[in-house]
Scaffold this motif. Structure first.
Motif, short mmCIF file in Angstrom:
data_model
loop_
_atom_site.label_atom_id
_atom_site.label_comp_id
_atom_site.label_asym_id
_atom_site.label_seq_id
_atom_site.Cartn_x
_atom_site.Cartn_y
_atom_site.Cartn_z
N ILE A 30 0.87 -1.18 0.00
CA ILE A 30 0.00 0.00 0.00
C ILE A 30 0.90 1.23 0.00
N ALA A 32 1.12 5.10 0.48
CA ALA A 32 0.38 6.20 1.10
C ALA A 32 1.35 7.32 1.44
N ALA A 249 -3.32 4.65 -1.28
CA ALA A 249 -4.23 5.07 -0.22
C ALA A 249 -3.89 6.48 0.22
N GLY A 250 -4.86 7.13 0.86
CA GLY A 250 -4.63 8.46 1.39
C GLY A 250 -4.69 9.54 0.33
N SER A 261 -8.58 11.07 3.80
CA SER A 261 -7.35 10.31 3.55
C SER A 261 -7.28 9.08 4.46
N ALA A 262 -7.64 9.28 5.73
CA ALA A 262 -7.64 8.16 6.67
C ALA A 262 -8.68 7.11 6.27
N GLY A 265 -7.36 5.09 3.47
CA GLY A 265 -6.33 4.22 4.02
C GLY A 265 -6.91 3.04 4.76
N GLY A 269 -6.46 -0.90 3.69
CA GLY A 269 -5.96 -1.91 4.62
C GLY A 269 -6.90 -3.10 4.73
#
Length: 351
Positions: A30, A32, A249-250, A261-262, A265, A269
C-alpha cells in the motif's frame, strides 16, 4: 500519540523507517506517501502509471452543485452544436452568459480580489498554460479571458434571440460548467482554477448569471501536491490496473482532507487483509460517505478533469424526490441505515 503507540506495540507490525525509492515488483503493498512524495519514488510511480497520470500540483477549479444553478438564465450546449427547438440540453456544457458590462466588471474584480499566497515550500510551483489561475490570465489584459475560457463564440444564447438569430446570438462572454461526476450532480467551472481566497471566490462567482445562489462542493485553489489520476489507473479495490499487488491510499489517491485520507487508508488496509486471507471484500454502499468517496476516486469521477476532492453530498446518489431543504438530512439518514446494514452483513477481518 495513541495511534503511533498502538502500531509500535502491535506484535504483528514492524515499523521500518527508511526511504523507499521505487515501487516493489512483488508482495502486497500500500503506497500512502501523501502530497510530498520524494522525487525518486514519484518517478517510479510515473513509470508504473504513465507520465500524464501523476500530478505534482493541483490546479483546482470550483465545483458547483447542479441543483443550485438557475437554468432560467443558462442553457446546455457544446460550442458550435446547434440546439433543436425541442431541447435545451444538447451538449456537454452549462453556459452562463455575460454582457460586456458584466464581463468587464467581473474581470476587474478578479484582478482586484484578495489572493492566497503560496507557502514557502511551494513558492516555485510552476504555472502551466492549461492550469493558469484565472486571475493571472485576467491581469494580462481585459480581453484575455474572452479569447480563452470565457469565449462566447459558437454558443447560441436562447435568451437573446433576434429575427436574424432565431437560435440566439453569441454572448459577449460566457462561463462554462462541465459535468464532473457520473451522477451529474457536480459541475466544474471550466478554466477557473484560482488562488483567490475562499470568501472572495464565493462573493465573486455568485455574480455570474445563473450562479447567484450557487452552492459549492469545492472552491478553487492551486497547491503543491502529488496525486495520481485514480479513476484512470486504479481498479475498484484501489489496485494499480497494471500491477495488482500495489494499492494506493490516502491523499495521493486524490482525496482531500485528513478524515478522507484516513478513510481511504482504512479501506485499503481492509482490502489488502481480505486479499491476503483469500476472501472477497465488499465495499461500503455508494449511499454512504465511505462508499461515495471510494467510488469517486476509483472510477465515478471524470478522469479528464480529476482533481482532489473532499467528501460531499454531491458524490451521493441523488434523492430528487426529496425537497431540497430536506435532502441533507435525508442523505444522512439513508447513509446511516445503509452503513449499519453493511457493517452487520460482513465479518470482521482479523488484524
Amino acid at each position: 500519540d495513541e495511534v503511533q503507540r498502538t502500531l509500535a506495540n502491535h506484535p504483528n507490525i514492524e515499523i521500518v523507517r527508511e526511504r523507499v525509492d521505487a515501487l516493489p515488483d512483488a508482495g502486497l503493498t500500500i503506497v500512502a506517501t501523501g502530497p510530498l512524495t520524494a522525487q525518486t519514488l514519484a518517478e517510479s510511480i510515473v513509470q508504473a502509471t504513465g507520465e500524464d497520470r501523476l500530478a505534482f500540483f493541483d490546479a483546482i477549479a470550483p465545483i458547483v452543485h447542479r441543483d443550485s444553478i438557475d437554468m432560467s438564465k443558462c442553457w446546455i450546449q457544446s460550442r458550435w452544436n446547434k440546439r433543436t427547438e425541442a431541447s435545451n440540453e444538447d451538449g456537454d456544457y452549462i453556459n452562463c452568459p455575460m454582457t460586456k458590462e458584466q464581463y468587464e466588471t467581473f474581470v476587474q474584480a478578479l484582478v482586484d480580489g484578495e489572493k492566497t499566497e503560496f507557502k514557502e515550500w511551494e513558492a516555485d510551483t510552476p504555472y502551466f498554460d492549461g492550469c493558469m489561475p484565472i486571475e493571472v490570465m485576467a491581469a494580462r489584459g481585459v480581453e484575455t479571458l474572452r479569447y480563452g475560457p470565457m469565449k462566447g463564440v459558437g454558443l447560441d444564447n436562447p435568451y437573446d434571440t433576434t429575427e436574424e438569430h432565431p437560435q440566439g446570438r453569441w454572448p459577449y462572454a460566457v462561463v462554462q460548467l462541465r459535468q464532473d461526476n457520473k451522477l451529474g450532480t457536480l459541475w466544474n467551472m471550466v478554466g477557473f482554477q484560482t488562488k483567490l481566497k475562499y470568501g472572495a471566490q464565493v462573493e465573486l462567482f455568485r455574480t455570474i448569471p445563473g450562479l447567484e445562489n450557487a452552492e459549492f462542493a469545492r472552491l478553487g485553489g492551486l497547491h503543491r501536491n502529488t496525486f495520481i489520476n485514480s479513476p484512470m489507473v486504479l481498479d475498484r479495490q484501489l489496485r494499480l490496473r497494471n500491477a495488482g499487488h500495489i494499492r494506493f491510499a490516502g491523499q495521493i489517491t486524490g482525496c482531500e482532507g485528513y478524515v478522507e485520507s484516513a478513510a481511504i487508508g482504512l479501506m485499503a488496509g481492509l482490502m489488502a487483509a481480505a486479499e491476503h486471507r483469500g476472501e472477497d471484500w465488499t465495499p461500503p454502499p455508494p449511499t454512504t460517505a465511505l462508499g461515495a468517496l471510494l467510488g469517486h476516486v476509483t472510477g465515478d469521477a471524470e478522469a479528464e478533469t480529476f482533481q482532489p476532492m473532499n467528501v460531499n453530498f454531491g458524490l451521493f446518489p441523488p434523492l430528487h424526490e426529496v425537497k431540497k431543504k430536506q435532502r441533507k438530512e435525508a442523505y444522512t439518514a439513508r447513509a446511516k441505515a445503509d452503513l449499519g446494514e453493511w457493517l452487520a452483513s460482513r465479518e470482521r477481518v482479523p488484524a
